[in-house]
Design a protein around this motif. Structure first.
Motif, PDB file in Angstrom:
ATOM      1  N   UNK A  97      44.894 -16.687 -39.875  1.00 49.30           N
ATOM      2  CA  UNK A  97      46.153 -18.008 -39.419  1.00 49.30           C
ATOM      3  C   UNK A  97      47.711 -16.919 -39.543  1.00 49.30           C
ATOM      4  N   UNK A  98      47.841 -16.526 -39.722  1.00 50.15           N
ATOM      5  CA  UNK A  98      48.858 -14.921 -39.735  1.00 50.15           C
ATOM      6  C   UNK A  98      49.137 -15.194 -38.190  1.00 50.15           C
ATOM      7  N   UNK A  99      47.896 -14.916 -37.676  1.00 46.71           N
ATOM      8  CA  UNK A  99      48.255 -13.995 -35.955  1.00 46.71           C
ATOM      9  C   UNK A  99      48.611 -15.601 -35.244  1.00 46.71           C
ATOM     10  N   UNK A 100      48.011 -16.522 -35.218  1.00 46.96           N
ATOM     11  CA  UNK A 100      48.157 -17.811 -34.989  1.00 46.96           C
ATOM     12  C   UNK A 100      50.405 -17.806 -34.700  1.00 46.96           C
ATOM     13  N   UNK A 101      50.939 -17.669 -36.312  1.00 42.31           N
ATOM     14  CA  UNK A 101      51.901 -18.002 -35.853  1.00 42.31           C
ATOM     15  C   UNK A 101      52.708 -16.724 -35.583  1.00 42.31           C
ATOM     16  N   UNK A 102      52.279 -15.462 -35.810  1.00 39.50           N
ATOM     17  CA  UNK A 102      52.546 -14.447 -34.699  1.00 39.50           C
ATOM     18  C   UNK A 102      53.081 -14.472 -33.684  1.00 39.50           C
ATOM     19  N   UNK A 103      51.564 -15.444 -32.489  1.00 43.86           N
ATOM     20  CA  UNK A 103      51.188 -15.445 -31.211  1.00 43.86           C
ATOM     21  C   UNK A 103      52.825 -16.728 -30.848  1.00 43.86           C
ATOM     22  N   UNK A 104      53.155 -17.572 -31.908  1.00 43.54           N
ATOM     23  CA  UNK A 104      54.105 -18.592 -31.432  1.00 43.54           C
ATOM     24  C   UNK A 104      55.254 -18.178 -31.573  1.00 43.54           C
ATOM     25  N   UNK A 105      55.559 -16.724 -32.098  1.00 42.12           N
ATOM     26  CA  UNK A 105      57.038 -15.531 -32.035  1.00 42.12           C
ATOM     27  C   UNK A 105      57.143 -16.652 -33.897  1.00 42.12           C
ATOM     28  N   UNK A 106      56.838 -16.464 -34.426  1.00 42.06           N
ATOM     29  CA  UNK A 106      57.077 -16.910 -36.275  1.00 42.06           C
ATOM     30  C   UNK A 106      56.433 -15.793 -37.060  1.00 42.06           C
ATOM     31  N   UNK A 107      57.480 -14.509 -38.073  1.00 42.67           N
ATOM     32  CA  UNK A 107      56.697 -14.248 -38.911  1.00 42.67           C
ATOM     33  C   UNK A 107      56.473 -14.242 -39.659  1.00 42.67           C
ATOM     34  N   UNK A 108      55.807 -13.725 -40.918  1.00 43.30           N
ATOM     35  CA  UNK A 108      54.332 -14.215 -42.356  1.00 43.30           C
ATOM     36  C   UNK A 108      55.907 -12.657 -43.225  1.00 43.30           C
ATOM     37  N   UNK A 109      56.643 -14.102 -44.180  1.00 44.03           N
ATOM     38  CA  UNK A 109      57.503 -13.082 -45.092  1.00 44.03           C
ATOM     39  C   UNK A 109      57.323 -13.923 -46.461  1.00 44.03           C
ATOM     40  N   UNK A 110      57.139 -13.107 -47.515  1.00 46.92           N
ATOM     41  CA  UNK A 110      57.120 -14.070 -48.287  1.00 46.92           C
ATOM     42  C   UNK A 110      58.463 -14.156 -49.512  1.00 46.92           C
ATOM     43  N   UNK A 111      59.679 -13.784 -47.929  1.00 48.09           N
ATOM     44  CA  UNK A 111      61.237 -14.925 -48.447  1.00 48.09           C
ATOM     45  C   UNK A 111      61.496 -15.396 -47.901  1.00 48.09           C
ATOM     46  N   UNK A 112      60.734 -16.530 -47.209  1.00 44.87           N
ATOM     47  CA  UNK A 112      61.039 -17.432 -46.068  1.00 44.87           C
ATOM     48  C   UNK A 112      60.566 -18.436 -47.099  1.00 44.87           C
ATOM     49  N   UNK A 113      61.306 -19.506 -46.347  1.00 39.83           N
ATOM     50  CA  UNK A 113      61.954 -21.122 -47.252  1.00 39.83           C
ATOM     51  C   UNK A 113      60.707 -21.783 -46.814  1.00 39.83           C
ATOM     52  N   UNK A 114      59.954 -21.440 -46.180  1.00 38.72           N
ATOM     53  CA  UNK A 114      58.466 -22.742 -45.733  1.00 38.72           C
ATOM     54  C   UNK A 114      57.314 -22.085 -46.048  1.00 38.72           C
ATOM     55  N   UNK A 115      56.959 -23.054 -46.264  1.00 40.41           N
ATOM     56  CA  UNK A 115      55.467 -22.641 -46.918  1.00 40.41           C
ATOM     57  C   UNK A 115      54.260 -23.569 -46.298  1.00 40.41           C
ATOM     58  N   UNK A 116      53.341 -22.667 -45.588  1.00 40.56           N
ATOM     59  CA  UNK A 116      52.500 -23.257 -44.478  1.00 40.56           C
ATOM     60  C   UNK A 116      50.990 -23.158 -45.496  1.00 40.56           C
ATOM     61  N   UNK A 117      50.084 -24.064 -46.063  1.00 40.62           N
ATOM     62  CA  UNK A 117      49.226 -23.861 -47.056  1.00 40.62           C
ATOM     63  C   UNK A 117      47.692 -24.000 -45.812  1.00 40.62           C
ATOM     64  N   UNK A 118      47.153 -22.777 -45.703  1.00 41.04           N
ATOM     65  CA  UNK A 118      45.856 -23.110 -44.975  1.00 41.04           C
ATOM     66  C   UNK A 118      44.807 -22.777 -45.503  1.00 41.04           C
ATOM     67  N   UNK A 119      43.592 -23.252 -45.174  1.00 45.11           N
ATOM     68  CA  UNK A 119      41.547 -22.774 -45.760  1.00 45.11           C
ATOM     69  C   UNK A 119      42.080 -21.175 -46.026  1.00 45.11           C
ATOM     70  N   UNK A 120      41.219 -20.845 -47.155  1.00 43.75           N
ATOM     71  CA  UNK A 120      41.375 -19.140 -47.258  1.00 43.75           C
ATOM     72  C   UNK A 120      40.433 -19.305 -48.524  1.00 43.75           C
ATOM     73  N   UNK A 121      38.968 -19.019 -48.122  1.00 43.71           N
ATOM     74  CA  UNK A 121      37.333 -18.429 -48.626  1.00 43.71           C
ATOM     75  C   UNK A 121      37.929 -17.725 -49.896  1.00 43.71           C
ATOM     76  N   UNK A 122      38.703 -17.094 -49.407  1.00 45.76           N
ATOM     77  CA  UNK A 122      39.015 -16.371 -50.194  1.00 45.76           C
ATOM     78  C   UNK A 122      41.110 -16.186 -51.485  1.00 45.76           C
ATOM     79  N   UNK A 123      40.795 -17.917 -51.726  1.00 44.75           N
ATOM     80  CA  UNK A 123      41.764 -17.880 -52.643  1.00 44.75           C
ATOM     81  C   UNK A 123      41.395 -18.103 -53.845  1.00 44.75           C
TER      82      UNK A 123
END
Length: 248
Positions: A97-123
């Motif tokens: 899921x991070x890679x899809x956002x990266x391809x769209x020009x959006x980085x993943x960061x724990x300092x971001x103020x937007x949270x995206x929830x996606x399915x994760x079997x290792x949740x």
């Protein structure tokens, strides 16, 4: 009944495959629509895998496709976030899921103020705790979908992304701001815009009434429901192989 259809949109889990197993006859149905000159596209609420990973899975199963024919709730979430002007987000989900956002020009960061929830079997509890810390200060919470469960290996019902969404909402004491996936017709909007189609040009084929068929009804397009219950607002077939008879 389908002569004026330009594109057929197949759900994946429970329609084309169960886990790692192709559903008997699914490849023949896809091939029949291609041979009839219809554009074939695939869409799924599953955000655990990238479009390329899903494409590779289908090809390995003998189903012809390209990455550009795959549409996931994760990909739609990335496009939605880009449209909203979010440059970084916190991904409560998988690396794919991070890679899809990266391809769209959006980085993943724990300092971001937007949270995206996606399915994760290792949740797990640790991941929930980390996501909660970011969510406390978030200005927006986006869920890839709220799917309660889905058919996994051998058609066994597996907890869906809704379990993760509910866990974060319950911990935070508030609901998410936007849900991207089915039954929200955003995926259909993206597909029609990308392929220059309108609602009268497309046919949705899926096995989940509350997501696939409700999405189709909201959008105003035709649909075929694969299941045991007959619904007046859609055509119903018992299994995907029956679509070959329906086409004739």
């Amino acid at each position: 009944m389908y002569e004026d259809i330009k594109a057929v949109l197949f759900d994946l889990d429970g329609t084309i495959y169960y886990g790692s197993k192709l559903i008997d006859g699914a490849d023949k149905v896809v091939e029949a629509f291609r041979n009839a000159g219809k554009k074939v596209l695939f869409m799924t609420n599953n955000s655990t895998k990238s479009r390329k990973q899903i494409c590779d899975k289908l090809v390995d199963m003998g189903v012809e496709c390209s990455k550009e024919e795959i549409y996931t709730s994760g990909y739609a979430a990335a496009l939605y976030a880009r449209k909203k002007g979010y440059n970084s987000v916190y991904i409560f989900g998988t690396g794919a899921l991070e890679s899809e956002f990266y391809e769209a020009g959006i980085i993943s960061s724990n300092k971001a103020d937007v949270v995206v929830i996606g399915y994760d079997m290792e949740f797990d509890y640790k991941k929930l705790t980390e996501a909660l810390q970011v969510a406390f200060g978030a200005k927006a919470l986006i869920a890839c979908n709220r799917e309660k469960h889905y058919p996994g290996e051998g058609a066994v019902r597996m907890p869906g992304c809704g379990a993760m969404v509910g866990a974060l909402e319950g911990s935070l004491g508030k609901t998410v701001d936007y849900v991207v996936g089915k039954p929200n017709p955003l995926l259909l909007d993206i597909i029609c815009s990308r392929h220059h189609l309108n609602k009268n040009d497309i046919l949705v084929i899926g096995d989940t009434y509350e997501s696939d068929i409700k999405m189709s009804n909201l959008y105003g397009c035709r649909s075929v429901y694969i299941g045991n219950e007959v619904h007046k607002d859609t055509d119903t077939v018992f299994n995907i192989k029956d679509i070959l008879k329906w086409m004739n």
